[in-house]
Design a protein around this motif. Structure first.
Motif, PDB file in Angstrom:
ATOM      1  N   SER A   9       3.604  -0.342   7.723  1.00  0.00           N
ATOM      2  CA  SER A   9       4.278  -0.245   8.875  1.00  0.00           C
ATOM      3  C   SER A   9       5.358   0.631   9.164  1.00  0.00           C
ATOM      4  CB  SER A   9       4.509  -1.738   9.366  1.00  0.00           C
ATOM      5  OG  SER A   9       4.495  -1.815  11.092  1.00  0.00           O
ATOM      6  N   ARG A  10       5.258   1.376  10.434  1.00  0.00           N
ATOM      7  CA  ARG A  10       6.872   1.951  10.720  1.00  0.00           C
ATOM      8  C   ARG A  10       7.586   1.234  11.498  1.00  0.00           C
ATOM      9  NH1 ARG A  10       7.068   7.498   9.983  1.00  0.00           N
ATOM     10  NH2 ARG A  10       5.014   8.515   9.131  1.00  0.00           N
ATOM     11  N   THR A  11       7.059   0.258  12.362  1.00  0.00           N
ATOM     12  CA  THR A  11       7.436  -0.760  13.408  1.00  0.00           C
ATOM     13  C   THR A  11       7.961  -2.265  12.835  1.00  0.00           C
ATOM     14  OG1 THR A  11       5.459  -1.545  13.902  1.00  0.00           O
ATOM     15  CG2 THR A  11       6.363   0.250  15.407  1.00  0.00           C
ATOM     16  N   ASN A  12       7.266  -2.459  12.038  1.00  0.00           N
ATOM     17  CA  ASN A  12       7.546  -3.907  11.414  1.00  0.00           C
ATOM     18  C   ASN A  12       8.251  -3.867  10.135  1.00  0.00           C
ATOM     19  OD1 ASN A  12       6.780  -5.475  13.588  1.00  0.00           O
ATOM     20  ND2 ASN A  12       4.635  -5.195  12.988  1.00  0.00           N
ATOM     21  N   ARG A  13       9.171  -2.833   9.881  1.00  0.00           N
ATOM     22  CA  ARG A  13       9.577  -2.699   8.590  1.00  0.00           C
ATOM     23  C   ARG A  13      11.032  -3.319   8.234  1.00  0.00           C
ATOM     24  NH1 ARG A  13       9.580   3.301   6.173  1.00  0.00           N
ATOM     25  NH2 ARG A  13       7.434   2.878   6.603  1.00  0.00           N
ATOM     26  N   ILE A  14      11.224  -4.093   7.333  1.00  0.00           N
ATOM     27  CA  ILE A  14      12.450  -4.637   6.745  1.00  0.00           C
ATOM     28  C   ILE A  14      12.993  -3.926   5.624  1.00  0.00           C
ATOM     29  CG2 ILE A  14      13.562  -6.674   6.021  1.00  0.00           C
ATOM     30  CD1 ILE A  14      12.256  -8.374   7.819  1.00  0.00           C
ATOM     31  N   ILE A  15      11.885  -3.799   4.505  1.00  0.00           N
ATOM     32  CA  ILE A  15      12.550  -2.933   3.303  1.00  0.00           C
ATOM     33  C   ILE A  15      11.598  -1.770   3.274  1.00  0.00           C
ATOM     34  CG2 ILE A  15      12.654  -3.080   0.849  1.00  0.00           C
ATOM     35  CD1 ILE A  15      13.196  -5.874   1.111  1.00  0.00           C
ATOM     36  N   CYS A  16      10.306  -1.906   2.890  1.00  0.00           N
ATOM     37  CA  CYS A  16       9.467  -0.691   2.914  1.00  0.00           C
ATOM     38  C   CYS A  16       8.236  -0.809   3.665  1.00  0.00           C
ATOM     39  CB  CYS A  16       8.907  -0.764   1.658  1.00  0.00           C
ATOM     40  SG  CYS A  16      10.195  -0.145   0.256  1.00  0.00           S
ATOM     41  N   GLY A  46       5.728 -11.431  -8.102  1.00  0.00           N
ATOM     42  CA  GLY A  46       5.583 -11.127  -6.410  1.00  0.00           C
ATOM     43  C   GLY A  46       6.490  -9.878  -6.417  1.00  0.00           C
ATOM     44  N   ILE A  47       7.744  -9.884  -6.943  1.00  0.00           N
ATOM     45  CA  ILE A  47       8.548  -8.592  -6.623  1.00  0.00           C
ATOM     46  C   ILE A  47       7.949  -7.403  -7.219  1.00  0.00           C
ATOM     47  CG2 ILE A  47      10.656  -7.689  -7.202  1.00  0.00           C
ATOM     48  CD1 ILE A  47      11.746 -10.832  -7.481  1.00  0.00           C
ATOM     49  N   VAL A  48       7.253  -7.471  -8.496  1.00  0.00           N
ATOM     50  CA  VAL A  48       6.771  -6.269  -9.016  1.00  0.00           C
ATOM     51  C   VAL A  48       5.426  -5.766  -8.078  1.00  0.00           C
ATOM     52  CG1 VAL A  48       5.414  -5.219 -10.946  1.00  0.00           C
ATOM     53  CG2 VAL A  48       7.341  -6.779 -11.204  1.00  0.00           C
ATOM     54  N   ALA A  49       4.697  -6.746  -7.847  1.00  0.00           N
ATOM     55  CA  ALA A  49       3.479  -6.488  -6.620  1.00  0.00           C
ATOM     56  C   ALA A  49       3.991  -5.853  -5.468  1.00  0.00           C
ATOM     57  CB  ALA A  49       2.672  -7.823  -6.653  1.00  0.00           C
ATOM     58  N   TYR A  50       4.929  -6.326  -4.860  1.00  0.00           N
ATOM     59  CA  TYR A  50       5.445  -5.634  -3.722  1.00  0.00           C
ATOM     60  C   TYR A  50       5.905  -4.287  -3.861  1.00  0.00           C
ATOM     61  CZ  TYR A  50       8.154  -4.949   0.540  1.00  0.00           C
ATOM     62  OH  TYR A  50       8.726  -4.425   1.625  1.00  0.00           O
ATOM     63  N   PHE A  51       6.750  -3.878  -4.923  1.00  0.00           N
ATOM     64  CA  PHE A  51       7.184  -2.320  -5.207  1.00  0.00           C
ATOM     65  C   PHE A  51       5.940  -1.712  -5.659  1.00  0.00           C
ATOM     66  CE2 PHE A  51      11.342  -4.689  -5.117  1.00  0.00           C
ATOM     67  CZ  PHE A  51      11.643  -3.904  -4.316  1.00  0.00           C
ATOM     68  N   ILE A  52       4.876  -2.105  -5.917  1.00  0.00           N
ATOM     69  CA  ILE A  52       3.607  -1.565  -6.539  1.00  0.00           C
ATOM     70  C   ILE A  52       2.907  -1.054  -5.078  1.00  0.00           C
ATOM     71  CG2 ILE A  52       1.476  -1.555  -7.545  1.00  0.00           C
ATOM     72  CD1 ILE A  52       2.588  -2.976  -9.954  1.00  0.00           C
TER      73      ILE A  52
END
Length: 62
Positions: A9-16, A46-52
């Protein structure tokens, strides 16, 4: 035929923008997705899955 695509998302973005994009795709509030990610991150994977997902998912078109 309009196909549904998964984007960061471009509008609901906090980190990526991954949680915002997943929330928009499933029609769910992104805050719920973020809370689920926090619970999943407690397991460590979960952290690894998020960045992948941040690397694999394309940005939402302008």
């Amino acid at each position: 035929m309009d196909t549904k695509r998964l984007y960061r998302s471009r509008t609901n973005r906090i980190i990526c923008g991954v949680c915002g994009g997943v929330g928009e795709y499933f029609g769910v509030d992104p805050t719920i997705i973020r809370l689920l990610l926090i619970l999943f991150a407690c397991t460590g994977s979960g952290i690894v899955a998020y960045f992948i997902a941040a690397v694999i998912m394309p940005d939402q078109p302008a």
